[in-house]
Design an enzyme around this catalytic site. Structure first.
Site, PDB file in Angstrom:
ATOM      1  N   MET A  30       6.040  14.089  23.368  1.00 51.66           N
ATOM      2  CA  MET A  30       7.466  14.426  23.334  1.00 51.66           C
ATOM      3  C   MET A  30       7.628  15.938  23.149  1.00 51.66           C
ATOM      4  O   MET A  30       8.708  16.407  22.779  1.00 51.66           O
ATOM      5  CB  MET A  30       8.177  13.666  22.214  1.00 51.66           C
ATOM      6  N   ASN A  32       6.976  19.967  21.790  1.00 56.06           N
ATOM      7  CA  ASN A  32       6.825  20.695  20.528  1.00 56.06           C
ATOM      8  C   ASN A  32       5.366  20.584  20.069  1.00 56.06           C
ATOM      9  O   ASN A  32       5.065  20.160  18.961  1.00 56.06           O
ATOM     10  CB  ASN A  32       7.802  20.148  19.470  1.00 56.06           C
ATOM     11  N   HIS A  34       1.432  20.988  19.067  1.00 54.59           N
ATOM     12  CA  HIS A  34       0.659  21.694  18.040  1.00 54.59           C
ATOM     13  C   HIS A  34      -0.821  21.332  18.224  1.00 54.59           C
ATOM     14  O   HIS A  34      -1.181  20.621  19.180  1.00 54.59           O
ATOM     15  CB  HIS A  34       1.175  21.334  16.644  1.00 54.59           C
ATOM     16  N   GLY A  36      -2.654  19.227  16.914  1.00 53.12           N
ATOM     17  CA  GLY A  36      -2.926  17.793  17.024  1.00 53.12           C
ATOM     18  C   GLY A  36      -2.848  17.337  18.475  1.00 53.12           C
ATOM     19  O   GLY A  36      -3.723  16.624  18.976  1.00 53.12           O
ATOM     20  N   HIS A  37      -1.797  17.777  19.177  1.00 53.01           N
ATOM     21  CA  HIS A  37      -1.675  17.420  20.598  1.00 53.01           C
ATOM     22  C   HIS A  37      -2.818  18.031  21.414  1.00 53.01           C
ATOM     23  O   HIS A  37      -3.340  17.407  22.332  1.00 53.01           O
ATOM     24  CB  HIS A  37      -0.349  17.932  21.172  1.00 53.01           C
ATOM     25  N   GLY A 149      -2.739   9.701  19.598  1.00 48.92           N
ATOM     26  CA  GLY A 149      -3.243  10.151  18.305  1.00 48.92           C
ATOM     27  C   GLY A 149      -3.325   8.992  17.321  1.00 48.92           C
ATOM     28  O   GLY A 149      -2.452   8.113  17.304  1.00 48.92           O
ATOM     29  N   LYS A 151      -2.844   9.330  14.310  1.00 47.98           N
ATOM     30  CA  LYS A 151      -1.855   9.555  13.248  1.00 47.98           C
ATOM     31  C   LYS A 151      -0.738   8.510  13.319  1.00 47.98           C
ATOM     32  O   LYS A 151      -0.306   7.991  12.303  1.00 47.98           O
ATOM     33  CB  LYS A 151      -1.268  10.958  13.358  1.00 47.98           C
ATOM     34  N   MET A 186      -1.174  17.030  10.931  1.00 49.90           N
ATOM     35  CA  MET A 186      -0.314  17.856  11.794  1.00 49.90           C
ATOM     36  C   MET A 186       0.784  16.990  12.414  1.00 49.90           C
ATOM     37  O   MET A 186       0.528  15.881  12.886  1.00 49.90           O
ATOM     38  CB  MET A 186      -1.137  18.459  12.916  1.00 49.90           C
ATOM     39  N   SER A 187       2.001  17.521  12.393  1.00 50.25           N
ATOM     40  CA  SER A 187       3.154  16.798  12.939  1.00 50.25           C
ATOM     41  C   SER A 187       4.229  17.814  13.279  1.00 50.25           C
ATOM     42  O   SER A 187       4.358  18.844  12.604  1.00 50.25           O
ATOM     43  CB  SER A 187       3.688  15.828  11.882  1.00 50.25           C
TER      44      SER A 187
HETATM   45  O1  PAF Z   1       3.827   9.703  20.109  1.00 45.73           O
HETATM   46  C1  PAF Z   1       4.728  10.203  20.828  1.00 45.73           C
HETATM   47  O2  PAF Z   1       4.864  11.412  20.956  1.00 45.73           O
HETATM   48  C2  PAF Z   1       5.694   9.272  21.552  1.00 45.73           C
HETATM   49  O3  PAF Z   1       5.975   8.144  20.792  1.00 45.73           O
HETATM   50  C3  PAF Z   1       5.203   8.881  22.953  1.00 45.73           C
HETATM   51  C4  PAF Z   1       3.923   8.065  22.901  1.00 45.73           C
HETATM   52  C5  PAF Z   1       4.976  10.131  23.793  1.00 45.73           C
HETATM   53  C6  PAF Z   1       6.261   8.029  23.650  1.00 45.73           C
HETATM   54  O4  PAF Z   1       7.476   8.718  23.784  1.00 45.73           O
END
Ligand code: PAF
Length: 281
Positions: A30, A32, A34, A36-37, A149, A151, A186-187
């Site tokens: 979604m 933003n 960081h 973690g992504h 993740g 998390k 991380m979030s």
């Molecule tokens: O974990 C997330 O960022 C969201 O729940 C996802 C999996 C992208 C679905 O919108």
């Protein structure tokens, strides 16, 4: 890295990558983004020659009192970060590309069982929104592997269950939780915490570790361990929504003598910011 906004351009780019002999890995987000992504991207890169990420703030997974409008949108920084992490294709759809009949009128995917508890109980409809958008994204991208993740542990179980039950021909990979120096997972929500709360929020991971040690020590009943965890969080100024021990495979309640195959999960609030974390035992 190429960016596309339409399902048609997405399919064309993925078809070309497949024709060139690449496996496709997919990281839905979604935005933003960081560290973690970024770790999800690394795992994707290890598994496939062509990495696709999506950035889509999905309206159907936010409840009426949740932060959909306030959810941070940082498309330029996200694109720069993804390109730097070796992403090949970024899918940035508008809401009507994903929900052609409108978000409220969309077909919904409901995963029973594992959604009935914890986040699912506290955020009614949340996992229907997640399962729905992830199913749609899987149909659009048709990846060989998709990375989520650990998390969001319950989300991971929901997706695994959906993939198996609806026979999506892909593999789900779980990326380990990336933590700040004090242990805070991380979030995107960490940025809402002031400096002192962010430092104190290390207590969440410390509490999970204490729960794990108490389970392994075998001297305390599960209910006692959960009470100890809630007290520890409250003492540090957090309001726990839950601090529980569950079976890792389906989040059901463990029997009194079960000490392995468990997961400790916490959701705790500091003001209006809600943090979640977990630890496999
Ligand atoms: O974990 C997330 O960022 C969201 O729940 C996802 C999996 C992208 C679905 O919108």
């Amino acid at each position: 890295m190429r960016s596309v906004t339409s399902a048609r351009d997405l399919r064309a780019a993925i078809d070309a990558a497949r024709a060139a002999g690449h496996a496709i890995a997919f990281v839905p987000t979604m935005g933003n983004l960081h560290a973690g992504h970024h770790s999800l991207l690394h795992l994707a890169r290890e598994r496939a020659g062509f990495v696709v990420a999506s950035v889509f703030v999905n309206p159907t997974q936010f409840g009426p009192n949740e932060d959909f409008a306030r959810y941070p949108r940082t498309p330029e920084a996200d694109a720069a970060g993804l390109a730097a992490q070796g992403c090949d294709l970024l899918f940035l759809p508008a809401v009507d590309e994903i929900y052609p009949f409108g978000a409220d009128a969309a077909v919904r995917v409901h995963v029973p069982g594992v959604t009935a508890t914890l986040e699912g109980a506290l955020r009614p409809g949340h996992f229907d929104g997640v399962a729905t958008v992830v199913a749609k994204l899987f149909h659009l991208v048709q990846p060989d592997v998709a990375v989520f993740g650990q998390k969001d542990y319950q989300q991971l179980l929901v997706i695994r269950r959906m993939v198996r039950d609806l026979a999506f021909p892909l593999e789900i990979l779980a990326a380990p939780i990336v933590r700040e120096a004090n242990g805070l997972a991380m979030s995107s929500r960490n940025q809402y915490l002031d400096a002192s709360t962010r430092e104190r929020a290390g207590v969440i991971h410390a509490t999970l570790q204490a729960m794990c040690a108490a389970v392994q020590g075998a001297g305390m009943a599960h209910a006692q361990i959960e009470a100890m965890a809630r007290a520890q969080l409250e003492q540090a100024g957090f309001v726990p929504d839950y601090a529980v021990l569950r079976r890792a495979e389906d989040l059901s309640d463990p029997a009194a003598d079960e000490r392995t195959g468990l997961v400790a999960l916490i959701a705790a609030r500091a003001g209006s910011t809600r943090l979640i974390d977990n630890l496999l035992i």
